[in-house]
Design an enzyme around this catalytic site. Sequence first.
Site, PDB file in Angstrom:
ATOM      1  N   ALA A 106      33.437  43.390  39.958  1.00 48.86           N
ATOM      2  CA  ALA A 106      33.606  42.648  41.211  1.00 48.86           C
ATOM      3  C   ALA A 106      32.978  43.382  42.387  1.00 48.86           C
ATOM      4  O   ALA A 106      32.851  42.826  43.472  1.00 48.86           O
ATOM      5  CB  ALA A 106      35.088  42.405  41.473  1.00 48.86           C
ATOM      6  N   ASN A 117      38.912  47.851  35.276  1.00 50.23           N
ATOM      7  CA  ASN A 117      38.850  48.194  36.686  1.00 50.23           C
ATOM      8  C   ASN A 117      39.518  47.131  37.554  1.00 50.23           C
ATOM      9  O   ASN A 117      40.619  47.340  38.063  1.00 50.23           O
ATOM     10  CB  ASN A 117      37.387  48.379  37.113  1.00 50.23           C
ATOM     11  CG  ASN A 117      37.253  49.131  38.425  1.00 50.23           C
ATOM     12  OD1 ASN A 117      38.047  48.943  39.340  1.00 50.23           O
ATOM     13  ND2 ASN A 117      36.248  49.974  38.531  1.00 50.23           N
ATOM     14  N   ASP A 118      38.881  45.999  37.700  1.00 51.33           N
ATOM     15  CA  ASP A 118      39.378  44.963  38.610  1.00 51.33           C
ATOM     16  C   ASP A 118      40.737  44.412  38.190  1.00 51.33           C
ATOM     17  O   ASP A 118      41.531  44.006  39.046  1.00 51.33           O
ATOM     18  CB  ASP A 118      38.368  43.819  38.700  1.00 51.33           C
ATOM     19  CG  ASP A 118      36.996  44.315  39.123  1.00 51.33           C
ATOM     20  OD1 ASP A 118      36.950  45.119  40.073  1.00 51.33           O
ATOM     21  OD2 ASP A 118      35.992  43.914  38.512  1.00 51.33           O
ATOM     22  N   VAL A 119      41.025  44.387  36.882  1.00 52.36           N
ATOM     23  CA  VAL A 119      42.279  43.784  36.404  1.00 52.36           C
ATOM     24  C   VAL A 119      43.472  44.715  36.589  1.00 52.36           C
ATOM     25  O   VAL A 119      44.613  44.342  36.301  1.00 52.36           O
ATOM     26  CB  VAL A 119      42.162  43.363  34.926  1.00 52.36           C
ATOM     27  CG1 VAL A 119      41.082  42.308  34.764  1.00 52.36           C
ATOM     28  CG2 VAL A 119      41.893  44.556  34.018  1.00 52.36           C
TER      29      VAL A 119
END
Length: 474
Positions: free
Chosen positions: A441, A400-402
Site C-alpha cells: 500500500a 505489512n499492511d494487514v
Amino acid sequence: MSQSILTLIYIIASVTFILGLKMLSSPTTARKGNLVAAFGMVLAIIGTIFLYHDDEGNYLHNHLWIFGGLAIGTLLGWIVAKKVKMTAMPEMVSLFNGMGGACAAMISLIEFNHLSHLHAESGFAGMSHGILGIILLGLIIGSISFAGSMIAWGKLNGSIKDFSFKGQTIINILFLFFILALATFVIFIRPDATRILVYIIFILALVYGLFFVMPIGGADMPVVISLLNSFTGVAAASAGFLYNNKAMLTGGILVGAAGTLLTILMTKAMNRSIMNVLVGNFGGGGTASTAAGAGGTQPVKEINASDLAISLNYSKSVVIVPGYGLAVAQAQKTCKELEDTLEANGVEVKYAIHPVAGRMPGHMNVLLAEANVPYPKLIDLEEANDMLKDTDVVLVLGANDVVNPAAKDDPASPIYGMPVLEVWNAKMVVVVKRSMSSGYAGIDNPLFYHDKTKMLFGDAKKVLQDIVTEIKAL
C-alpha cells in the site's frame, strides 16, 4: 437423438461445476474439486464438437481447426501453469481471467456479425431486443474484464504503475453511463444503426477497463482481481444464454456469483465499498504513497534467530501471520517445519489469515496448503483477533499492511477503518522483513516501532531455517 444426448451431457457438466465449486471451499478437497469440474468441462467440449447441430441438421465440420486450437491452448496453459512461481500466481490468475473476458467479448462480436448477415435485408431490425441486449452485455463486460485484467497483470508484475488524474472518479462514472446509454440507444431506439455503434461500444468498453483499474492502489488488488473474475463469469453466462448452452450458462453464473460474493466479503474486510471499485477510486495508490515513510526514521528493537528460538520454544502459544514476503522467499515448507518442531516441544501453533493478505484472494491459503498445513490451523480475522490477546509470541512473516495499527488509530491513514490483525495485543511481536521498506500500500507501519515489537531482518526462508536449527539445538 444426438441433441438429447448433448443436453444430458450439459446437465452432467453443470452438476460437476457445482460439485467442483463446493469442493473448492476446503483445501482438503480443492484438488479433487478442480479435477471434477475439469472433467465436466472436457465432457461438454467433446459433446459440443461431435453432437451439436443447427436447425438444418448441420454438424460442426472444421475439426482440424478446433482441435488445433485446443492443442495449442492446452499446451501453452500447461507450460505456464507448471513453470509459474508462487509469487507470480496472482498475475497468472489475472492473465488467464483476462483471456476469459476476451473470449466472451469475441463471442459477442462474432455472433453479432453472424446475426447481422441474417437480418441484413431488414436493416438489423429483425434482430430481437433481447438477443441484441445479451450480445452487448457480454461485449461490454467481457471487454472491461479483458482490459482491466491486463492492467492488473501489468501492475502485479511491476511493468505498469498506478496512474490517476484530478477528476478521474467523475470521468469514470460519466464514461460508464455513456457506454450504458449508447447500448440502450442501440437496443431500443436505433437497431438499424448497430454495426458501427457496436464497434464503438466495444472500443469504449476497452478504454473504460483501462481507466477502471489504472488508479487502483496495490493493497486493493486482491479485491479487483475478484471483481474482474466475476465480470468474466457474467460475460461467459451471457454467451451461454446466447447459444442456449446450459453448461456455459451454469459455469458463468457460478463464477459470476462466487466472484461477486467474494468481492463483497473482501470489501467488507477492508472497510471499502463496491462503488469505490466501480468508479476506479479504490484505495488509489497516489494517496497511499504520500504517507509512505512517515515514521521511517524512528528507532526499532532488533532480535536475532537464537534469542527468538528461545522465546518461541518456551511459549505456550505461537501465532504465525503469513504475508507476501513468505511467498517471495518460497518459505512455506520451512514455515511448516518450524510449526512441526515447535509442536513436538509442546507449543501450540496457529496461523492468522487476513482475507486480503498477499496479491490475490486466498493467496496465503494456497501457499500454506502447498506445504500441507492442516486447514483447521488457519484462523480467520475475527477469531484470530480474539485469540491474539492470549498469545505469547506472534511471528509476522512478510506481512505489512494487514497488521498496521494505523488502520485502528490514525484517521489520517489511507487504510483507516480497514479491519486488521491486531497482533500488538499479544505479549510479544516479532516481524521478519528484508528491510524497513513500506508494504504494497506504500505506507509506513507504526507496528515496527511498537514497544512489544522486535524486528528480525533477512530472507524469510533463511531466517526460519536458522530458527529451526537453533530450536533443535536447545
